[in-house]
Scaffold this motif. Structure first.
Motif, PDB file in Angstrom:
ATOM      1  N   GLY A   1       0.812  -1.211   0.000  1.00  0.00           N
ATOM      2  CA  GLY A   1       0.000   0.000   0.000  1.00  0.00           C
ATOM      3  C   GLY A   1       0.844   1.258   0.000  1.00  0.00           C
ATOM      4  N   LYS A   2       1.894   1.264   0.797  1.00  0.00           N
ATOM      5  CA  LYS A   2       2.791   2.426   0.854  1.00  0.00           C
ATOM      6  C   LYS A   2       3.500   2.641  -0.488  1.00  0.00           C
ATOM      7  N   LEU A   3       3.927   1.537  -1.115  1.00  0.00           N
ATOM      8  CA  LEU A   3       4.591   1.662  -2.419  1.00  0.00           C
ATOM      9  C   LEU A   3       3.612   2.163  -3.486  1.00  0.00           C
ATOM     10  N   ALA A   4       2.358   1.712  -3.410  1.00  0.00           N
ATOM     11  CA  ALA A   4       1.355   2.180  -4.367  1.00  0.00           C
ATOM     12  C   ALA A   4       1.098   3.673  -4.202  1.00  0.00           C
ATOM     13  N   LEU A   5       1.012   4.128  -2.949  1.00  0.00           N
ATOM     14  CA  LEU A   5       0.812   5.560  -2.704  1.00  0.00           C
ATOM     15  C   LEU A   5       2.033   6.366  -3.140  1.00  0.00           C
ATOM     16  N   LEU A   6       3.216   5.793  -2.971  1.00  0.00           N
ATOM     17  CA  LEU A   6       4.431   6.470  -3.417  1.00  0.00           C
ATOM     18  C   LEU A   6       4.391   6.703  -4.925  1.00  0.00           C
ATOM     19  N   GLU A   7       3.937   5.717  -5.682  1.00  0.00           N
ATOM     20  CA  GLU A   7       3.862   5.866  -7.144  1.00  0.00           C
ATOM     21  C   GLU A   7       2.826   6.908  -7.544  1.00  0.00           C
ATOM     22  N   VAL A   8       1.692   6.936  -6.843  1.00  0.00           N
ATOM     23  CA  VAL A   8       0.664   7.945  -7.132  1.00  0.00           C
ATOM     24  C   VAL A   8       1.223   9.344  -6.919  1.00  0.00           C
ATOM     25  N   ASN A   9       1.847   9.553  -5.759  1.00  0.00           N
ATOM     26  CA  ASN A   9       2.403  10.877  -5.446  1.00  0.00           C
ATOM     27  C   ASN A   9       3.565  11.236  -6.363  1.00  0.00           C
ATOM     28  N   ALA A  10       4.360  10.228  -6.747  1.00  0.00           N
ATOM     29  CA  ALA A  10       5.514  10.491  -7.600  1.00  0.00           C
ATOM     30  C   ALA A  10       5.073  10.956  -8.987  1.00  0.00           C
ATOM     31  N   PHE A  11       4.054  10.329  -9.551  1.00  0.00           N
ATOM     32  CA  PHE A  11       3.567  10.771 -10.860  1.00  0.00           C
ATOM     33  C   PHE A  11       2.927  12.150 -10.777  1.00  0.00           C
ATOM     34  N   LEU A  12       2.258  12.432  -9.672  1.00  0.00           N
ATOM     35  CA  LEU A  12       1.695  13.773  -9.488  1.00  0.00           C
ATOM     36  C   LEU A  12       2.808  14.807  -9.446  1.00  0.00           C
ATOM     37  N   ALA A  13       3.873  14.517  -8.695  1.00  0.00           N
ATOM     38  CA  ALA A  13       5.012  15.438  -8.622  1.00  0.00           C
ATOM     39  C   ALA A  13       5.710  15.566  -9.964  1.00  0.00           C
ATOM     40  N   ALA A  14       5.828  14.454 -10.693  1.00  0.00           N
ATOM     41  CA  ALA A  14       6.472  14.497 -12.015  1.00  0.00           C
ATOM     42  C   ALA A  14       5.684  15.382 -12.971  1.00  0.00           C
ATOM     43  N   GLY A  15       4.357  15.305 -12.911  1.00  0.00           N
ATOM     44  CA  GLY A  15       3.535  16.155 -13.772  1.00  0.00           C
ATOM     45  C   GLY A  15       3.701  17.629 -13.444  1.00  0.00           C
ATOM     46  N   LEU A  16       3.767  17.962 -12.158  1.00  0.00           N
ATOM     47  CA  LEU A  16       3.955  19.357 -11.756  1.00  0.00           C
ATOM     48  C   LEU A  16       5.333  19.858 -12.194  1.00  0.00           C
ATOM     49  N   CYS A  17       6.341  18.986 -12.081  1.00  0.00           N
ATOM     50  CA  CYS A  17       7.687  19.374 -12.526  1.00  0.00           C
ATOM     51  C   CYS A  17       7.731  19.570 -14.042  1.00  0.00           C
ATOM     52  N   ALA A  18       7.016  18.711 -14.780  1.00  0.00           N
ATOM     53  CA  ALA A  18       7.007  18.827 -16.231  1.00  0.00           C
ATOM     54  C   ALA A  18       6.375  20.133 -16.690  1.00  0.00           C
ATOM     55  N   LEU A  19       5.437  20.657 -15.922  1.00  0.00           N
ATOM     56  CA  LEU A  19       4.766  21.905 -16.268  1.00  0.00           C
ATOM     57  C   LEU A  19       5.484  23.136 -15.720  1.00  0.00           C
ATOM     58  N   SER A  20       6.516  22.913 -14.919  1.00  0.00           N
ATOM     59  CA  SER A  20       7.229  24.024 -14.302  1.00  0.00           C
ATOM     60  C   SER A  20       8.312  24.558 -15.232  1.00  0.00           C
ATOM     61  N   ARG A  21       9.048  25.549 -14.745  1.00  0.00           N
ATOM     62  CA  ARG A  21      10.146  26.119 -15.526  1.00  0.00           C
ATOM     63  C   ARG A  21      11.390  25.235 -15.519  1.00  0.00           C
ATOM     64  N   ARG A  22      11.401  24.250 -14.653  1.00  0.00           N
ATOM     65  CA  ARG A  22      12.556  23.335 -14.565  1.00  0.00           C
ATOM     66  C   ARG A  22      12.062  21.896 -14.731  1.00  0.00           C
TER      67      ARG A  22
END
Length: 356
Positions: free
Chosen positions: A143-164
């Motif tokens: 469960g913890k690993l599944a939540l880590l992947e959910v949060n990681a993709f959310l963070a990756a999307g925010l980074c992809a839309l950022s200036r860096r």
């Protein structure tokens, strides 16, 4: 020379027109598709006659896992190809294709969310919201690993839309690490070794698959930009020549790195397979178990990818138009997509039997 690949070439001054030998690549892909047909249809054909039972919803889980792998490959490949392009002298870096990373992050987020819901339902596909124990995700390793992947993709999307956008490498690395840990639970013999092998395997696969996809997209963008510039009143043929040389150099640089990635993929894949299936039982389990059958199909696909990569490398070295290597390279991307689909199915099937 331009980035436009010639559509035909002459055999001689008065000889017949001879088209590029793309038919061999197409025929190879058809044969590979036939060889991989059974596992690609889903878990039921792979399980037929093995005496094994798959968990309910294994087809949906395989689809979600394949979507997650694809969502990991795309942004990793963009970062990798962009880094290679910066090493090419004279590359038109001002012309870049539109990033697919935000869309890939969205797909990965939804796939990871779907897989987390499966874990929250006791590794079953949920039919109602009441079936899920969301709070229980924090109390189990999966469960913890599944939540880590959910949060990681959310963070990756925010980074992809950022200036860096390069910062998305860290959440993407977290996804790869979570997958490596998920595939090798603590009760397994030598889980750290298995996780290390899977981490290297997943990383190399993402670099190879996503990198080739983005390299081909960059070549197409450079070709379009060079054509537009050459058509302008102030444009010259030298623009197309330099863009074509840069494209060939980028493809050659990728091919050299891909050879190392292929070696690492082969080594880690064979080692991982031998950890799952002892050497004395491999031949039997490749046909007698669903895991072995699907693994065999994956091996056939990877062998086809290797042949296509070799054809592309030979064209880079020997062809008058070095960018004709894009023909087998495009077929290689299709074959790699099939490998990703089979890998998703492979993770959802029962593990092979540890015969003594």
């Amino acid at each position: 020379m331009t980035l436009i690949r010639p559509t035909a070439e002459t055999a001689g001054a008065s000889g017949p027109v001879r088209r590029p030998a793309a038919g061999r690549a197409v025929a190879l892909l058809v044969l590979v598709a036939v060889a991989a047909l059974i596992p690609l249809l889903g878990p039921r054909p792979a399980l037929d006659g093995t005496g094994e039972a798959a968990a309910p919803g294994v087809g949906g889980i395989a689809l979600l896992r394949a979507a997650l792998f694809t969502a990991l490959c795309v942004p990793v490949g963009e970062l990798f190809a962009a880094r290679l392009a910066r090493r090419v002298p004279g590359a038109p870096l001002e012309h870049v294709p539109r990033s697919w990373a935000p869309s890939a992050a969205a797909v990965g987020f939804l796939a990871a969310l779907g897989l987390a819901s499966v874990v929250a339902t006791g590794n079953l596909l949920p039919h109602h919201l009441s079936d899920m124990d969301v709070g229980g995700l924090y109390q189990s390793r999966d469960g913890k690993l599944a939540l880590l992947e959910v949060n990681a993709f959310l963070a990756a999307g925010l980074c992809a839309l950022s200036r860096r956008p390069a910062a998305q490498v860290w959440p993407l690395a977290a996804v790869a690490l979570a997958e490596a840990l998920r595939a090798h639970p603590a009760p397994e013999h030598g889980p750290l070794v298995g996780s290390g092998l899977t981490l290297v395997h997943v990383t190399c696969a993402a670099l190879w698959t996503g990198g080739l996809l983005h390299v081909l997209r960059m070549l197409r963008t450079w070709r379009t930009a060079s054509e537009a510039e050459a058509a302008e009143p102030t444009g010259t043929a030298e623009t197309a020549v330099s863009a074509g040389a840069a494209g060939a150099a980028l493809l050659g640089l990728y091919a050299r790195v891909a050879a190392v990635l292929f070696a690492a993929l082969t080594a880690t894949g064979v080692w991982s397979a031998l950890r799952r299936m002892p050497p004395g039982t491999v031949l039997d389990q490749l046909t007698a178990t669903s895991y072995g059958r699907t693994l065999l199909a994956k091996l056939v696909l990877v062998a086809a990818v290797a042949v296509l990569a070799l054809l592309a490398r030979l064209r880079l070295r020997r062809a008058a138009d070095r960018l004709s290597a894009c023909v087998p390279a495009r077929a290689e991307v299709v074959a790699l997509g099939l490998v990703v689909a089979v890998s998703g199915l492979l993770t959802a099937l029962p593990l092979p039997i540890r015969w003594s």
